[in-house]
Motif scaffolding. Structure first.
Motif, PDB file in Angstrom:
ATOM      1  N   ALA A 175       0.979  -0.805  -0.153  1.00  0.00           N
ATOM      2  CA  ALA A 175      -0.215   0.320   0.209  1.00  0.00           C
ATOM      3  C   ALA A 175       0.624   1.183  -0.387  1.00  0.00           C
ATOM      4  O   ALA A 175       1.685   1.522   0.748  1.00  0.00           O
ATOM      5  N   PHE A 176       0.815   1.610  -1.647  1.00  0.00           N
ATOM      6  CA  PHE A 176       1.679   3.060  -1.287  1.00  0.00           C
ATOM      7  C   PHE A 176       0.196   4.659  -1.176  1.00  0.00           C
ATOM      8  O   PHE A 176      -0.514   4.276  -2.019  1.00  0.00           O
ATOM      9  N   GLY A 177       0.822   6.150  -0.668  1.00  0.00           N
ATOM     10  CA  GLY A 177       0.024   6.591  -0.011  1.00  0.00           C
ATOM     11  C   GLY A 177      -1.196   6.213   0.544  1.00  0.00           C
ATOM     12  O   GLY A 177      -0.881   5.321   0.685  1.00  0.00           O
ATOM     13  N   ILE A 178      -1.639   7.192   1.611  1.00  0.00           N
ATOM     14  CA  ILE A 178      -2.470   7.589   1.940  1.00  0.00           C
ATOM     15  C   ILE A 178      -4.553   7.102   1.866  1.00  0.00           C
ATOM     16  O   ILE A 178      -5.134   6.579   2.533  1.00  0.00           O
ATOM     17  N   GLU A 179      -4.496   6.915   0.576  1.00  0.00           N
ATOM     18  CA  GLU A 179      -5.265   6.296   0.373  1.00  0.00           C
ATOM     19  C   GLU A 179      -4.852   4.452   0.239  1.00  0.00           C
ATOM     20  O   GLU A 179      -6.562   4.513   0.551  1.00  0.00           O
ATOM     21  N   MET A 180      -4.327   4.479   0.015  1.00  0.00           N
ATOM     22  CA  MET A 180      -3.936   3.153   0.129  1.00  0.00           C
ATOM     23  C   MET A 180      -4.069   2.354   1.025  1.00  0.00           C
ATOM     24  O   MET A 180      -4.873   1.558   1.811  1.00  0.00           O
ATOM     25  N   ALA A 181      -3.229   3.399   1.628  1.00  0.00           N
ATOM     26  CA  ALA A 181      -3.351   3.127   3.391  1.00  0.00           C
ATOM     27  C   ALA A 181      -4.304   3.347   3.885  1.00  0.00           C
ATOM     28  O   ALA A 181      -5.235   1.984   4.816  1.00  0.00           O
ATOM     29  N   ALA A 182      -5.484   4.571   4.338  1.00  0.00           N
ATOM     30  CA  ALA A 182      -6.413   4.307   4.733  1.00  0.00           C
ATOM     31  C   ALA A 182      -7.979   2.884   4.146  1.00  0.00           C
ATOM     32  O   ALA A 182      -8.224   2.486   5.129  1.00  0.00           O
ATOM     33  N   ARG A 183      -7.459   2.446   2.950  1.00  0.00           N
ATOM     34  CA  ARG A 183      -8.983   1.572   2.579  1.00  0.00           C
ATOM     35  C   ARG A 183      -8.061   0.275   3.330  1.00  0.00           C
ATOM     36  O   ARG A 183      -8.662  -0.653   3.112  1.00  0.00           O
ATOM     37  N   THR A 184      -6.691  -0.102   3.804  1.00  0.00           N
ATOM     38  CA  THR A 184      -5.818  -1.291   3.338  1.00  0.00           C
ATOM     39  C   THR A 184      -6.395  -1.301   5.237  1.00  0.00           C
ATOM     40  O   THR A 184      -6.323  -2.493   5.627  1.00  0.00           O
ATOM     41  N   TYR A 185      -5.866  -0.227   6.147  1.00  0.00           N
ATOM     42  CA  TYR A 185      -6.407  -0.525   7.346  1.00  0.00           C
ATOM     43  C   TYR A 185      -7.960  -0.215   7.726  1.00  0.00           C
ATOM     44  O   TYR A 185      -8.191  -0.838   9.248  1.00  0.00           O
ATOM     45  N   VAL A 190      -0.884  -4.460  12.991  1.00  0.00           N
ATOM     46  CA  VAL A 190      -1.751  -5.166  12.602  1.00  0.00           C
ATOM     47  C   VAL A 190      -1.155  -6.507  13.233  1.00  0.00           C
ATOM     48  O   VAL A 190      -1.486  -6.946  13.989  1.00  0.00           O
ATOM     49  N   SER A 191       0.462  -6.070  13.465  1.00  0.00           N
ATOM     50  CA  SER A 191       1.479  -6.956  14.017  1.00  0.00           C
ATOM     51  C   SER A 191       1.880  -6.476  15.246  1.00  0.00           C
ATOM     52  O   SER A 191       2.312  -7.134  16.192  1.00  0.00           O
ATOM     53  N   ILE A 231      -7.515   1.248  18.996  1.00  0.00           N
ATOM     54  CA  ILE A 231      -7.222   1.478  17.615  1.00  0.00           C
ATOM     55  C   ILE A 231      -8.126   0.279  17.142  1.00  0.00           C
ATOM     56  O   ILE A 231      -8.120  -1.263  17.739  1.00  0.00           O
ATOM     57  N   GLN A 232      -9.300   0.441  16.708  1.00  0.00           N
ATOM     58  CA  GLN A 232     -10.282  -0.142  15.846  1.00  0.00           C
ATOM     59  C   GLN A 232      -9.908  -1.009  14.242  1.00  0.00           C
ATOM     60  O   GLN A 232     -10.068   0.063  13.748  1.00  0.00           O
ATOM     61  N   LEU A 233      -9.250  -1.517  14.103  1.00  0.00           N
ATOM     62  CA  LEU A 233      -8.519  -2.295  12.352  1.00  0.00           C
ATOM     63  C   LEU A 233     -10.016  -2.887  11.659  1.00  0.00           C
ATOM     64  O   LEU A 233     -10.906  -3.608  11.965  1.00  0.00           O
ATOM     65  N   ASP A 234     -10.228  -2.109  10.915  1.00  0.00           N
ATOM     66  CA  ASP A 234     -10.509  -3.279   9.171  1.00  0.00           C
ATOM     67  C   ASP A 234      -9.767  -3.408   8.520  1.00  0.00           C
ATOM     68  O   ASP A 234     -10.102  -2.869   6.887  1.00  0.00           O
ATOM     69  N   PHE A 235      -9.320  -3.914   8.460  1.00  0.00           N
ATOM     70  CA  PHE A 235      -7.970  -5.040   7.804  1.00  0.00           C
ATOM     71  C   PHE A 235      -8.323  -5.411   6.324  1.00  0.00           C
ATOM     72  O   PHE A 235      -9.047  -6.844   6.952  1.00  0.00           O
ATOM     73  N   GLU A 236      -7.521  -5.387   5.474  1.00  0.00           N
ATOM     74  CA  GLU A 236      -7.923  -5.890   4.260  1.00  0.00           C
ATOM     75  C   GLU A 236      -6.870  -5.460   3.099  1.00  0.00           C
ATOM     76  O   GLU A 236      -6.972  -4.751   3.024  1.00  0.00           O
ATOM     77  N   ARG A 237      -5.947  -6.177   2.791  1.00  0.00           N
ATOM     78  CA  ARG A 237      -5.036  -6.081   1.751  1.00  0.00           C
ATOM     79  C   ARG A 237      -5.157  -5.556   0.280  1.00  0.00           C
ATOM     80  O   ARG A 237      -7.010  -5.968  -0.619  1.00  0.00           O
ATOM     81  N   GLN A 238      -4.586  -4.742  -0.387  1.00  0.00           N
ATOM     82  CA  GLN A 238      -5.488  -4.032  -1.112  1.00  0.00           C
ATOM     83  C   GLN A 238      -4.501  -4.465  -2.552  1.00  0.00           C
ATOM     84  O   GLN A 238      -3.533  -4.039  -2.702  1.00  0.00           O
TER      85      GLN A 238
END
Length: 892
Positions: free
Chosen positions: A200-210, A239-240, A275-282
Motif C-alpha cells: 500500500a503506497f500513499g494515504i488513500e491505499m493505506a486508509a483502504r488497507t487498514y 496489525v502485528s 485502535i479498531q482496524l478493518d484490515f484488508e490487503r488491497q
C-alpha cells in the motif's frame, strides 16, 4: 590492587613515550600566526560550500522533480479501446489534497514538521537541535517533510545511509523541491508517495488497507495511527504490533494537542481508546489480460529505455492487438470450465482416494515440500519428518490444494495479420501468475501430428494414400523397439492418411513418421512456428513428446490457416504519449513461406476431418458451424489436454492440466476433447454469434491444386478399382452434405452419438498401453519402450474400456464431444446418423482390401502401403506415383 597498579604504570609509560610528540605539537601551534588561524577557520565553511555546490548537478534536477510530480503510468489498451492494464511503480491511487481528511494533515504537520509553512526546505533550529541531541547520545531526527519527500521520490540518488553526504544531498534536493512546488503540492505529493506496508503506497491505499475507507473519511484516531507508522512502518504496524502502535498513536495525539490541534478533553478521551482496524490487503488491479501485460512488460521496458522514456512515469499509451470481447470470453470460459474440472479433480484426488497418505506419489510430494526440507535440515529424522507432515491435516490440505489445482491456458490469433486477440495464462493470475501460454512447456500430444502428416504431404504423399491399421514395431538404435498403440486394438484394415489424422491413429502416424523421418518433421514444425522449444529428433516426436509452449502451437496453426505463410505474433501496433502523439508504429514482419500453399491446403483439409467426423467433432455441440479445422491432443496418463481450432478468421488453442504433470485427470476428463475443447468451442461460438468470425468464410484453395491431376494420380496408384476415393480438393469432408440444401451452403451440423464406454473382451497383447486413449505410447522423452507399471493408488479411472465415440474409436480417442462423462456400466443411447456404429472400438473402414496384414520390418523400412483388391495386378515400374512407389508394393 595489582590490576590498578599495572594500569597506572602502563599509562605513565605511554605518557612518557608521547611526550616528545606532544612537545612538538605545542611548538607547532605556538608558531602559527593569528592570520593563519583565521584562514584555517574560514577554509572549513568554504570547503563545505564548494562541496555543496558540487552536489547540485549530482542531485535530481528541477525538471526531474517537476516530472516526478506529474508522474503518470503507462496504459495498455486493447484494439477496441479498453484499458487492459497499467504499468506503475507501486500500488497507489493518487488523491488531491482537498480529498484528504484535515485530520491527516494536522497530525502530519504537528508530528513531523510543525514549522512546515515557515521554512524553505530545512528547519535550521531543528537541525541544530538534532545535532546536539545526537551528540548527547539521544539521536533525534531532524528531517523536514520536504527532506523526507526528497528521500521518497529519489531513493537511489539520495540513499538512506546515516552519513553527512546523504544529509547534504537531501538538503540540496529539498531546496530544489521547495523552488518547484508550492507547500500544498509538497504535502499532496508526500502523502501520495509514502509507503505503508502490504503493498500500500500513499494515504488513500493505506486508509483502504487498514480501515476500509477512503482517505477523506479518516477520523482523528485513524489519522494519528497512520501518521505514527511513518517513524517505522514495521515497528509500529498496528496489525502485528498493536501495543506499539497505540503508544505511537498517543505520541502523535500529544503533538496535536501541544500544537493546538486538539483540546484537552478530546485528547484525554482519544488516547484511552483502542485502535479498531478493518484490515484488508488491497491487491493491485491486474486488468483483464494480466499475463499478456506481464509478457509485454520486459519488451516495453527495453523499448522505453532505448527511446529515452520511462515506462512508469511518462504516461505512454500502448495500443495492443487484444480484442477485449474475445479476451473477456476467454477469461470466462477458462474460469467456468476450470471450475467444472476442479470438481472432478477434487473428487479423484480426495484424501480418501488418490491423495491418501499411503500413496507413494503423495509421499513424494511431501518430501519435495519446503516444510520437509526445513525439518531435515534442522536435524529431524527423515522418516519422522515424513510421518509428522503426513499426519498434519492443515499441511496436507494446503499441499493438496496446491498440487490439485487445475490450470489452463488459452491463446487466440488472427491468422491474416498475426495479431494476438486473446491471452489467458492461468485460471487466476493472483493465485498462479505463471504463464501457461508463453512460459509453460508441455508435451503437445496429438496436436503435433499435423506436422508429421504435413511433412509426408511435402514428401509426395496425398491424403487419400492408405496404410494398414495394424500393430507397429519399429526398431531403434541400441536394440530397442518402439511399439506405439491406440486406445484399442488395431483394425487390420487399410486407412487413408486423412482418416489416420482425423481419428488420431497412433499406428498410422508412426508409420508415416517412419517414412518421413524425425528430422523433416522437426524442420517443418520449426518453420511453422515452434521456434523456441527444443525438438528431439526421435521417432516418438510423432506423438508430441517434445515439450512446447501453447504460444508456439497457436502460432504454428495460424501459419497453416494463413496458407503456409509464417508471421511472428504481433502484440503491439502503436505507442503514443499522453497527448496522443504517435511515438512508434509497428507493422507485422514480412511473411515467410513455411509450407507450400498447395500442401498447406491439403493438410488443412485433412484437419477438417478432425472437426467433421473425428476426435474434434464435439465442437458442433456448441453451435460452431462453418469451415473449421483443428486437432485434439492428450498426452501420457492424461497429463495434458489440448485442443487447437482454426478458421480463416481465427485460430485458437487451449491447454488444460496441472502444474505438476504427475497429477492427472481420469481417462474421460483428461482427454483434450473433454477438457480443452469446451474452452475453445465456447469462444469460437461467441465469435460467430457476434460476427467476429464470418461463418461463410472458407479456407482459400490455391489455384495450383489441380483436381484432374489428383484423380489421375489416384487412378495410377490403383484406388479407382475398389471404391472412388473422396477428392479432398474438390469437396472437403468437413462440408459434405445433401445436394439439395435449399441454397444454404453452410455445412450441416454432424449429429454424432454420445461418447460411451465399450467393453474390453480378452484381446491379444497389442503392445504397451498407457491409461489415456490418445497418447498411448511407451516412448517418453526419447525412445523408451519398457512397459511402465501403474502408479500405486493412482486416481480411479473408468475401467474397463475407454470412451470411444464414432469410427475413430480404435485410434486417437481424444474424445469426440464435450458430453458429460458416462457412468460406468451404464447403457449409452444407440448411435444416430453418421458415422456408423462401432464394434469393440475397431475402426470400420470404408475400403475392403484383399491385402493381408503384414508386420513392418524391424529395420524401420516402412513405405506407403497401397491397399489394393486381390484381383488387382501390380503396375509396371514406369507407372509408379509421385512417391515412387508401386500400387502393389507393400512393406518388406
Amino acid at each position: 590492587m595489582p590490576l590498578f597498579s599495572a594500569l597506572k604504570n602502563t599509562a605513565i609509560r605511554v605518557a612518557h613515550a608521547l611526550a616528545p610528540q606532544a612537545a612538538r605539537l605545542r611548538a607547532w601551534v605556538a608558531s602559527r600566526s593569528r592570520k593563519q588561524w583565521l584562514m584555517a577557520v574560514l577554509a572549513l565553511p568554504v570547503a563545505l560550500l564548494l562541496y555543496v555546490l558540487l552536489l547540485i548537478p549530482l542531485t535530481p534536477s528541477i525538471s526531474d522533480i517537476q516530472k516526478a510530480k506529474v508522474e503518470a503510468p503507462t496504459q495498455l489498451m486493447s484494439a477496441d479501446g479498453k484499458v487492459l492494464a497499467q504499468y506503475k511503480r507501486s500500488n497507489r491511487e493518487w488523491v488531491a489534497l482537498k480529498d484528504i481528511s484535515p485530520n491527516v494533515i494536522n497530525a502530519l504537520i504537528s508530528t513531523e514538521d510543525h514549522r512546515f509553512y515557515e521554512h524553505g526546505g530545512l528547519d535550521w533550529r531543528r537541525t541544530f537541535g538534532s545535532v546536539i541531541h545526537t551528540a548527547m547520545g539521544r539521536p533525534q531526527g531532524g528531517s523536514t517533510i520536504t527532506q523526507q519527500l526528497a528521500r521518497n521520490m529519489f531513493p537511489e540518488e539520495i540513499g538512506r545511509a546515516r552519513s553527512l553526504n546523504r544529509k547534504l544531498k537531501e538538503a540540496v534536493t529539498a531546496y530544489k523541491i521547495e523552488s518547484a512546488y508550492t507547500k500544498d503540492e509538497i504535502l499532496e505529493t508526500y502523502l501520495n508517495t509514502v509507503p505503508f506496508l502490504y503493498n500500500a503506497f500513499g494515504i488513500e491505499m493505506a486508509a483502504r488497507t487498514y480501515f476500509d475507507k477512503p482517505a477523506s473519511k479518516l477520523s482523528v484516531i485513524e489519522a494519528a495511527t497512520l501518521v505514527g507508522m511513518l517513524k517505522g512502518t514495521s515497528y509500529y504496524n498496528p496489525v502485528s504490533n498493536p501495543e506499539r502502535a497505540v503508544s505511537r498513536r498517543n505520541t502523535v495525539l500529544a503533538q496535536m494537542h501541544k500544537h493546538d490541534k486538539l483540546g484537552d478533553k478530546e485528547f484525554e478521551a482519544l488516547k484511552k481508546r483502542p485502535i479498531q482496524l478493518d484490515f484488508e490487503r488491497q491487491d493491485e488491479a491486474v486488468g483483464m489480460a494480466p499475463h499478456f501485460a506481464q509478457a509485454l512488460r520486459k519488451w516495453l521496458i527495453d523499448w522505453a529505455d532505448a527511446n529515452d522514456y520511462n515506462l512508469y512515469a511518462d504516461g505512454l499509451v500502448v495500443q495492443t492487438t487484444i480484442d477485449s470481447r474475445i479476451q473477456q470470453w476467454a477469461n470466462q470460459a477458462v474460469a467456468r470450465h476450470g471450475r467444472q474440472l476442479q470438481v472432478t479433480a477434487n473428487g479423484l484426488w480426495s484424501p480418501r482416494a488418490a491423495f491418501s497418505a499411503k500413496n507413494p506419489l503423495v509421499q513424494s510430494f511431501v518430501r519435495e515440500s519446503k516444510a520437509y526440507r526445513q525439518a531435515v535440515e534442522g536435524g529431524e529424522d527423515k522418516d519422522e519428518a515424513l510421518k509428522r507432515l503426513l499426519a498434519d491435516a492443515d499441511f496436507m490440505a494446503d499441499l493438496r490444494q496446491d498440487k490439485v489445482r487445475v490450470q489452463a491456458g488459452f491463446m487466440a490469433m488472427d491468422p491474416r495479420n498475426a495479431h494476438v486477440l486473446a491471452w489467458v495464462g492461468s485460471r487466476d493470475f493472483a493465485i498462479d501468475p505463471f504463464d501457461h501460454v508463453s512460459q509453460a512447456r508441455r508435451q503437445p500430444g496429438s496436436t503435433f501430428k499435423p506436422f508429421v502428416y504435413g511433412a509426408a504431404l511435402l514428401n509426395g504423399a496425398v491424403p487419400s494414400d492408405q496404410l494398414m491399421d495394424e500393430a507397429v514395431d519399429i526398431a531403434l538404435p541400441g536394440g530397442q523397439h518402439w511399439r506405439p498403440t491406440d486406445g484399442g486394438p488395431p483394425s487390420n484394415q487399410p486407412m487413408t492418411l486423412a482418416d489416420g489424422l482425423a481419428y488420431s491413429k497412433n499406428t498410422i502416424t508412426a508409420q508415416v513418421m517412419a517414412k518421413v523421418g524425425p528430422a523433416k518433421v522437426a524442420k517443418l514444425a520449426r518453420a511453422l512456428g515452434v521456434r523456441d522449444s527444443k525438438l528431439d529428433e526421435v521417432m516418438s516426436l510423432a506423438l508430441g513428446t517434445s515439450p512446447v509452449t501453447l504460444q508456439e502451437m497457436v502460432t504454428s496453426y495460424a501459419t497453416l490457416a494463413n496458407g503456409g505463410g509464417y508471421r511472428a505474433p504481433v502484440m503491439v501496433t502503436r505507442i503514443t504519449n499522453r497527448e496522443g502523439k504517435v511515438l512508434a508504429e509497428f507493422e507485422p514482419q514480412p511473411t515467410e513461406l513455411a509450407l507450400d500453399s498447395g500442401v498447406t491446403y491439403a493438410l488443412v483439409d485433412m484437419m477438417r476431418g478432425v472437426i467433421s467426423k473425428g476426435t474434434g467433432r464435439g465442437v458442433a455441440r456448441y453451435s460452431v458451424t462453418g469451415d473449421w479445422a483443428g486437432k485434439t491432443g492428450t498426452t501420457q496418463d492424461n497429463a495434458d489436454g489440448w485442443f487447437m481450432l482454426m478458421h480463416s478468421d481465427l485460430v485458437a488453442g487451449a491447454w488444460v492440466g496441472f502444474n505438476d504433470s504427475r497429477v492427472t485427470l481420469n481417462d474421460y476428463w483428461g482427454q483434450g476433447a473433454h477438457s480443452a475443447l469446451p474452452i475453445v468451442a465456447d469462444i469460437a461460438a461467441a465469435a460467430q454469434r457476434t460476427k467476429l468470425v464470418d461463418a461463410a468464410a472458407r479456407f482459400e484453395q490455391p489455384a495450383e491444386n489441380n483436381t484432374f491431376v489428383q484423380r489421375l494420380r489416384s487412378w495410377m496408384l490403383g484406388f479407382g478399382t475398389s471404391k472412388e476415393p473422396v477428392d479432398p480438393f474438390e469437396q472437403p469432408p468437413a462440408v459434405q452434405g445433401p445436394a439439395n440444401n435449399g441454397g444454404d451452403h453452410r455445412p450441416p451440423v454432424v449429429d454424432d452419438p454420445e461418447a460411451r464406454p465399450i467393453g474390453t473382451p480378452a484381446q491379444p497383447d497389442y503392445g504397451t498401453r498407457g491409461p489415456s486413449g490418445e497418447g498411448d505410447y511407451p516412448a517418453f522423452n526419447g525412445e523408451v519402450v519398457q512397459p511402465q507399471a501403474p502408479r500405486p493408488n493412482d486416481p480411479v479411472r473408468p475401467q474397463p474400456g475407454v470412451v470411444v465415440p464414432g469410427p475413430g474409436a480404435a485410434g486417437g480417442n481424444d474424445g469426440a464431444q464435450a458430453a458429460p462423462a458416462p457412468s460406468l456400466g451404464g447403457t449409452a443411447p444407440a448411435p444416430r446418423g453418421n458415422p456408423p456404429p462401432i464394434e469393440r472400438g475397431v475402426v470400420v473402414s470404408p475400403v475392403n482390401s484383399g491385402v493381408p496384414a503384414q508386420q513392418p520390418s524391424a529395420g524401420g523400412d516402412v513405405v506407403w502401403r497401397r491397399a489394393t483388391p486381390a484381383s488387382a495386378q501390380p503396375l509396371p515400374q514406369s507407372q509408379t506415383g509421385e512417391a515412387g512407389i508401386s500400387a502393389g508394393e507393400v512393406v518388406r
